[in-house]
Design a protein around this motif. Structure first.
Motif, PDB file in Angstrom:
ATOM      1  N   ASP A  87       7.437   8.184 -14.031  1.00 24.77           N
ATOM      2  CA  ASP A  87       6.360   7.569 -14.798  1.00 24.77           C
ATOM      3  C   ASP A  87       6.085   6.123 -14.394  1.00 24.77           C
ATOM      4  N   SER A  88       6.834   5.626 -13.429  1.00 25.98           N
ATOM      5  CA  SER A  88       6.706   4.241 -12.971  1.00 25.98           C
ATOM      6  C   SER A  88       7.409   4.175 -11.617  1.00 25.98           C
ATOM      7  N   LEU A  89       7.423   2.978 -11.020  1.00 25.22           N
ATOM      8  CA  LEU A  89       8.054   2.830  -9.702  1.00 25.22           C
ATOM      9  C   LEU A  89       8.697   1.465  -9.594  1.00 25.22           C
ATOM     10  N   MET A  90       9.825   1.396  -8.871  1.00 22.48           N
ATOM     11  CA  MET A  90      10.422   0.094  -8.582  1.00 22.48           C
ATOM     12  C   MET A  90      10.997   0.097  -7.174  1.00 22.48           C
ATOM     13  N   GLY A  91      10.908  -1.050  -6.510  1.00 28.32           N
ATOM     14  CA  GLY A  91      11.446  -1.206  -5.178  1.00 28.32           C
ATOM     15  C   GLY A  91      12.960  -1.314  -5.216  1.00 28.32           C
ATOM     16  N   VAL A  92      13.622  -0.563  -4.345  1.00 29.94           N
ATOM     17  CA  VAL A  92      15.083  -0.575  -4.310  1.00 29.94           C
ATOM     18  C   VAL A  92      15.567  -0.659  -2.867  1.00 29.94           C
ATOM     19  N   TYR A 114       3.601   5.615  -5.736  1.00 24.66           N
ATOM     20  CA  TYR A 114       3.468   5.641  -7.198  1.00 24.66           C
ATOM     21  C   TYR A 114       2.410   6.661  -7.623  1.00 24.66           C
ATOM     22  N   ARG A 115       1.242   6.582  -7.023  1.00 22.47           N
ATOM     23  CA  ARG A 115       0.163   7.492  -7.411  1.00 22.47           C
ATOM     24  C   ARG A 115       0.589   8.951  -7.217  1.00 22.47           C
ATOM     25  N   GLN A 116       1.145   9.244  -6.032  1.00 28.28           N
ATOM     26  CA  GLN A 116       1.532  10.622  -5.732  1.00 28.28           C
ATOM     27  C   GLN A 116       2.701  11.061  -6.605  1.00 28.28           C
ATOM     28  N   ASP A 173      10.847   5.547 -18.507  1.00 29.04           N
ATOM     29  CA  ASP A 173      12.095   6.303 -18.638  1.00 29.04           C
ATOM     30  C   ASP A 173      12.519   6.952 -17.327  1.00 29.04           C
ATOM     31  N   ARG A 174      11.543   7.178 -16.423  1.00 26.82           N
ATOM     32  CA  ARG A 174      11.844   7.882 -15.163  1.00 26.82           C
ATOM     33  C   ARG A 174      11.228   7.125 -13.982  1.00 26.82           C
ATOM     34  N   PRO A 175      11.774   5.974 -13.656  1.00 24.02           N
ATOM     35  CA  PRO A 175      11.202   5.213 -12.539  1.00 24.02           C
ATOM     36  C   PRO A 175      11.426   5.903 -11.198  1.00 24.02           C
ATOM     37  N   ILE A 176      10.402   5.913 -10.381  1.00 27.49           N
ATOM     38  CA  ILE A 176      10.502   6.407  -9.008  1.00 27.49           C
ATOM     39  C   ILE A 176      11.194   5.335  -8.178  1.00 27.49           C
ATOM     40  N   LEU A 177      12.226   5.714  -7.443  1.00 31.29           N
ATOM     41  CA  LEU A 177      12.940   4.756  -6.606  1.00 31.29           C
ATOM     42  C   LEU A 177      12.245   4.678  -5.253  1.00 31.29           C
ATOM     43  N   HIS A 178      11.614   3.559  -5.000  1.00 26.72           N
ATOM     44  CA  HIS A 178      10.867   3.370  -3.750  1.00 26.72           C
ATOM     45  C   HIS A 178      11.714   2.537  -2.807  1.00 26.72           C
ATOM     46  N   ASP A 206       0.821  -1.204   0.000  1.00 27.36           N
ATOM     47  CA  ASP A 206       0.000   0.000   0.000  1.00 27.36           C
ATOM     48  C   ASP A 206       0.860   1.261   0.000  1.00 27.36           C
ATOM     49  N   ARG A 207       1.957   1.245   0.749  1.00 25.09           N
ATOM     50  CA  ARG A 207       2.854   2.406   0.736  1.00 25.09           C
ATOM     51  C   ARG A 207       3.460   2.614  -0.649  1.00 25.09           C
ATOM     52  N   ALA A 208       3.844   1.527  -1.305  1.00 27.32           N
ATOM     53  CA  ALA A 208       4.438   1.635  -2.637  1.00 27.32           C
ATOM     54  C   ALA A 208       3.421   2.170  -3.645  1.00 27.32           C
ATOM     55  N   VAL A 209       2.205   1.669  -3.588  1.00 26.45           N
ATOM     56  CA  VAL A 209       1.174   2.121  -4.523  1.00 26.45           C
ATOM     57  C   VAL A 209       0.852   3.593  -4.282  1.00 26.45           C
TER      58      VAL A 209
END
Length: 244
Positions: free
Chosen positions: A136-141, A126-128, A197-202, A120-123
């Motif tokens: 434009d996207s998100l990946m767990g790191v 991503y939304r925010q 092209d611009r993944p959010i680093l979660h 839920d935190r990751a989603v």
């Protein structure tokens, strides 16, 4: 109205390092890692449902046994040519064809402590993040600040300036831990990838990013789950973080 986000769980029959690791029984979870992950997704407040992609009849049986009214679970039998090793790129192309409209939260059963709260935190991130133009996207790191070498020498810092600086002063690097990837289905089609092209680093804490990749990892998980059944103890993920 907020667009729905559906989980996607790939669960291939073959396992090169841990035999039957997706379905091997665990304390409290006779359906193994697959059962645990599905139960976590069902408990999520942010995910609209889950699509299971598998070629394993046992995975299908376990998933069907967990189906209940109100749980959005779709089981898709994976084509044989996509159920062998070294087909990830082709599988990435295939995933949007089995997913409903909206964003895809790609996760793996081998992250047993990436639970519904982590999802839920990751989603939400991503939304925010997408709304704010962060990516434009998100990946767990996993954040890494440590002394790192490759075959050519030190890559974490310039030893001409300081041989052993404080690790907290090192430039952080980020390892993709495969806990989660989130991306709009249509964007996946255009990029032919599970990130844009611009993944959010979660950032995912070490305890929640714990991955079952080797036999020792599975054995460790079994021991701690069994211990929690036998005695009242702090959650395994908390003990893992402290080394207890």
């Amino acid at each position: 109205m907020t667009a729905p986000i559906f989980a996607m769980i790939p669960c291939r029959k073959g396992s090169q390092r841990v035999l039957n690791k997706n379905t091997r029984p665990l304390p409290r979870y006779p359906g193994g890692l697959l059962e645990l992950k599905l139960r976590q997704i069902f408990a999520s407040k942010e995910l609209a449902g889950v699509v299971l992609s598998t070629d394993d009849p046992l995975c299908i049986e376990i998933a069907q046994g967990l189906q209940r009214p109100g749980r959005s679970l779709t089981i898709v039998e994976r084509p044989e040519h996509l159920a062998v090793a070294d087909t990830l790129d082709a599988f990435v192309d295939y995933v949007p064809t089995i997913m409903p409209p909206g964003a895809v939260a790609w996760m793996h059963v081998t992250s047993p402590f990436f639970d519904e709260n982590c999802m839920d935190r990751a989603v939400q991130h991503y939304r925010q993040g997408v709304a704010d133009g962060e990516g434009d996207s998100l990946m767990g790191v996993s954040r890494i600040q440590s002394f790192l070498w490759d075959e050519t020498g030190c890559v974490s810092h310039d030893r001409a300036l300081a041989k052993w600086p404080q690790t907290q002063d090192l430039r952080p690097l980020y390892e993709v831990n495969s806990t989660i990837f989130v991306m709009d289905r249509d964007l996946m089609v255009g990029h032919r990838d599970r990130i844009g092209d611009r993944p959010i680093l979660h950032h995912v804490d070490r305890k929640n990013a714990f991955d079952i990749d080797w036999p020792d990892d599975f054995t460790l998980l079994q021991h701690f789950l069994a211990a929690e059944d036998a005695v009242e103890a702090p959650p395994f993920a908390d003990r893992l973080a402290t080394g207890a």
